[in-house]
Write an enzyme that holds these catalytic residues in place. Sequence first.
Site, PDB file in Angstrom:
ATOM      1  N   CYS A 114      -7.763 -20.331  21.810  1.00 14.48           N
ATOM      2  CA  CYS A 114      -8.381 -20.512  20.483  1.00 14.48           C
ATOM      3  C   CYS A 114      -8.287 -21.944  19.982  1.00 14.48           C
ATOM      4  CB  CYS A 114      -7.763 -19.555  19.480  1.00 14.48           C
ATOM      5  SG  CYS A 114      -7.944 -17.838  19.949  1.00 14.48           S
ATOM      6  N   HIS A 253      -8.629 -22.097  12.324  1.00 13.61           N
ATOM      7  CA  HIS A 253      -9.062 -21.072  13.272  1.00 13.61           C
ATOM      8  C   HIS A 253      -8.994 -19.715  12.566  1.00 13.61           C
ATOM      9  CE1 HIS A 253      -9.374 -18.383  16.528  1.00 13.61           C
ATOM     10  NE2 HIS A 253      -8.091 -18.081  16.580  1.00 13.61           N
ATOM     11  N   ASN A 283     -12.014 -12.774  15.013  1.00 18.59           N
ATOM     12  CA  ASN A 283     -11.495 -13.948  15.715  1.00 18.59           C
ATOM     13  C   ASN A 283     -12.392 -14.235  16.919  1.00 18.59           C
ATOM     14  OD1 ASN A 283     -10.094 -15.691  17.393  1.00 18.59           O
ATOM     15  ND2 ASN A 283      -8.109 -14.692  17.127  1.00 18.59           N
TER      16      ASN A 283
HETATM   17  N1  ACO Z   1      -4.581   0.393  13.074  1.00 21.79           N
HETATM   18  C1  ACO Z   1      -3.567   1.098  12.572  1.00 21.79           C
HETATM   19  N2  ACO Z   1      -2.274   0.813  12.844  1.00 21.79           N
HETATM   20  C2  ACO Z   1      -2.031  -0.250  13.633  1.00 21.79           C
HETATM   21  C3  ACO Z   1      -3.059  -1.026  14.190  1.00 21.79           C
HETATM   22  C4  ACO Z   1      -4.384  -0.674  13.885  1.00 21.79           C
HETATM   23  N3  ACO Z   1      -5.453  -1.361  14.340  1.00 21.79           N
HETATM   24  N4  ACO Z   1      -2.499  -2.008  14.943  1.00 21.79           N
HETATM   25  C5  ACO Z   1      -1.167  -1.857  14.855  1.00 21.79           C
HETATM   26  N5  ACO Z   1      -0.882  -0.796  14.078  1.00 21.79           N
HETATM   27  C6  ACO Z   1       0.422  -0.257  13.722  1.00 21.79           C
HETATM   28  C7  ACO Z   1       1.480  -0.632  14.733  1.00 21.79           C
HETATM   29  O1  ACO Z   1       1.463   0.279  15.811  1.00 21.79           O
HETATM   30  C8  ACO Z   1       2.725  -0.524  13.900  1.00 21.79           C
HETATM   31  O2  ACO Z   1       3.090   0.842  13.793  1.00 21.79           O
HETATM   32  P1  ACO Z   1       4.618   1.294  13.945  1.00 21.79           P
HETATM   33  O3  ACO Z   1       5.335   0.596  12.820  1.00 21.79           O
HETATM   34  O4  ACO Z   1       4.524   2.757  13.834  1.00 21.79           O
HETATM   35  O5  ACO Z   1       5.030   0.788  15.297  1.00 21.79           O
HETATM   36  C9  ACO Z   1       2.278  -0.984  12.511  1.00 21.79           C
HETATM   37  O6  ACO Z   1       0.852  -0.859  12.504  1.00 21.79           O
HETATM   38  C10 ACO Z   1       2.663  -2.398  12.176  1.00 21.79           C
HETATM   39  O7  ACO Z   1       2.330  -3.222  13.282  1.00 21.79           O
HETATM   40  P2  ACO Z   1       2.573  -4.771  13.249  1.00 21.79           P
HETATM   41  O8  ACO Z   1       2.193  -5.348  14.581  1.00 21.79           O
HETATM   42  O9  ACO Z   1       3.936  -5.080  12.715  1.00 21.79           O
HETATM   43  O10 ACO Z   1       1.486  -5.227  12.173  1.00 21.79           O
HETATM   44  P3  ACO Z   1       1.267  -6.631  11.535  1.00 21.79           P
HETATM   45  O11 ACO Z   1       1.287  -6.541  10.081  1.00 21.79           O
HETATM   46  O12 ACO Z   1       2.104  -7.696  12.208  1.00 21.79           O
HETATM   47  O13 ACO Z   1      -0.241  -6.939  11.933  1.00 21.79           O
HETATM   48  C11 ACO Z   1      -1.533  -8.192  13.509  1.00 21.79           C
HETATM   49  C12 ACO Z   1      -0.614  -7.012  13.296  1.00 21.79           C
HETATM   50  C13 ACO Z   1      -2.775  -7.997  12.652  1.00 21.79           C
HETATM   51  C14 ACO Z   1      -1.922  -8.242  14.976  1.00 21.79           C
HETATM   52  C15 ACO Z   1      -0.815  -9.500  13.093  1.00 21.79           C
HETATM   53  O14 ACO Z   1       0.474  -9.554  13.666  1.00 21.79           O
HETATM   54  C16 ACO Z   1      -1.573 -10.722  13.505  1.00 21.79           C
HETATM   55  O15 ACO Z   1      -2.652 -11.007  13.019  1.00 21.79           O
HETATM   56  N6  ACO Z   1      -1.012 -11.551  14.395  1.00 21.79           N
HETATM   57  C17 ACO Z   1      -1.682 -12.753  14.877  1.00 21.79           C
HETATM   58  C18 ACO Z   1      -2.636 -12.380  15.963  1.00 21.79           C
HETATM   59  C19 ACO Z   1      -3.532 -13.518  16.337  1.00 21.79           C
HETATM   60  O16 ACO Z   1      -3.852 -14.371  15.554  1.00 21.79           O
HETATM   61  N7  ACO Z   1      -3.956 -13.520  17.613  1.00 21.79           N
HETATM   62  C20 ACO Z   1      -4.913 -14.425  18.089  1.00 21.79           C
HETATM   63  C21 ACO Z   1      -4.351 -15.733  18.469  1.00 21.79           C
HETATM   64  S1  ACO Z   1      -5.594 -16.849  18.929  1.00 21.79           S
HETATM   65  C22 ACO Z   1      -6.014 -16.738  20.618  1.00 21.79           C
HETATM   66  O17 ACO Z   1      -5.612 -17.588  21.400  1.00 21.79           O
HETATM   67  C23 ACO Z   1      -6.911 -15.676  21.100  1.00 21.79           C
END
Ligand code: ACO
Length: 335
Positions: A114, A253, A283
């Site tokens: 990214c 980004h 994204n």
């Molecule tokens: N729908 C419903 N529940 C979900 C979903 C979903 N789509 N995804 C995860 N959950 C659940 C998890 O299983 C977890 O449940 P549990 O507590 O029973 O285990 C709960 O929601 C919380 O999960 P977290 O991972 O702690 O959620 P968080 O608030 O951290 O959000 C997210 C997750 C959106 C992925 C966030 O961490 C994020 O945006 N991180 C950055 C990701 C990113 O930017 N990636 C791209 C990088 S750039 C590149 O190079 C491609």
Amino acid sequence: MMARSAEIVGVGSCLPEKRLTNADLEKMVNTSDEWILTRTGISERRIVAQGEATSDLAVRACESAISDAGIEPGDIDLLVVATSTPDMLLPSTACLVQAHLGLTCPAFDMNAACTGFIYGLHTASSAIEAGRADVVLLVGADTLTRVVDFKDRRTCVLFGDGAGAAVLRASENPGVRSIVLGADGKGNSMLKIPAGGSAMPASPETVQTRLHFIQMNGNEVFKFAVRAIPRATRAALAASEIDVSELAWLVPHQANQRILDTIADRLHVPHERVFSNLATTGNTSAASIPLAIDDLYTSGRLAPGNLLALVGFGAGVTWGAAIVEWTKATPGKEA
Ligand code: ACO
């Protein structure tokens, strides 16, 4: 003699036609519109159609940027394609794009995930500043929906497809003022596609165990992004002796609205000056920053003299920040 700088003289973008909404995803995995919106800010994203590949989006974005710049394909000295979802492993996507556009210049791919557009901007502006090229075509293009596991709710809600291109030209105007890049390979396991390369070639087992799809530790990426991006942005601002209050736009980004908000707060940038379109694009990886620039430009929100901070982060892990002075006239206000 005035210093030789690289100026953005043309921009263009391409989003595929097909929309994938949160409601569509509700039918595919155990998720909800409410969860996706509150945790990411994303409502829908665009996805490629069957038979459509990264190079198709890149070509369309490049054609718009070439036309916007008012140049001929023969004027281009170098083509850089930033992508982590190439059409195929060999040849480079850049060579496919080069052939489609009828270019004869050198062409290569760059993979900084990214952060690809910022890394590409570094290469493009360095080539121009060094006098090795006068005109560089840079495109960030990705189709991450091709490598996302639509059975994994933790990743499939985040990504969309797109391409954004910029034509950079040698100039005496300031243009790209400073760029700060970083990489920390110790974070390589935060975000990866394990199989399909030389470490784990494709086999029936890699397909069965879904190792050709993105694996991501979302929490780790989140923490890394909100630490690295403010630091890189401050370093890029300092390198060009600009105060954060002078920025017209912070263009991050587009990964997650909560990351954007946290970065803005840490840098003390008012939220209305932080560009965001991820609600409708998701994204789009290397495409997200040039798509943002094109959106700001075509909607008349950029004027000559505006200072932009372009900031990216991604797999690797990699990060980068660039300070760019906008020099193009606002559409409709050309002299
Ligand atoms: N729908 C419903 N529940 C979900 C979903 C979903 N789509 N995804 C995860 N959950 C659940 C998890 O299983 C977890 O449940 P549990 O507590 O029973 O285990 C709960 O929601 C919380 O999960 P977290 O991972 O702690 O959620 P968080 O608030 O951290 O959000 C997210 C997750 C959106 C992925 C966030 O961490 C994020 O945006 N991180 C950055 C990701 C990113 O930017 N990636 C791209 C990088 S750039 C590149 O190079 C491609």
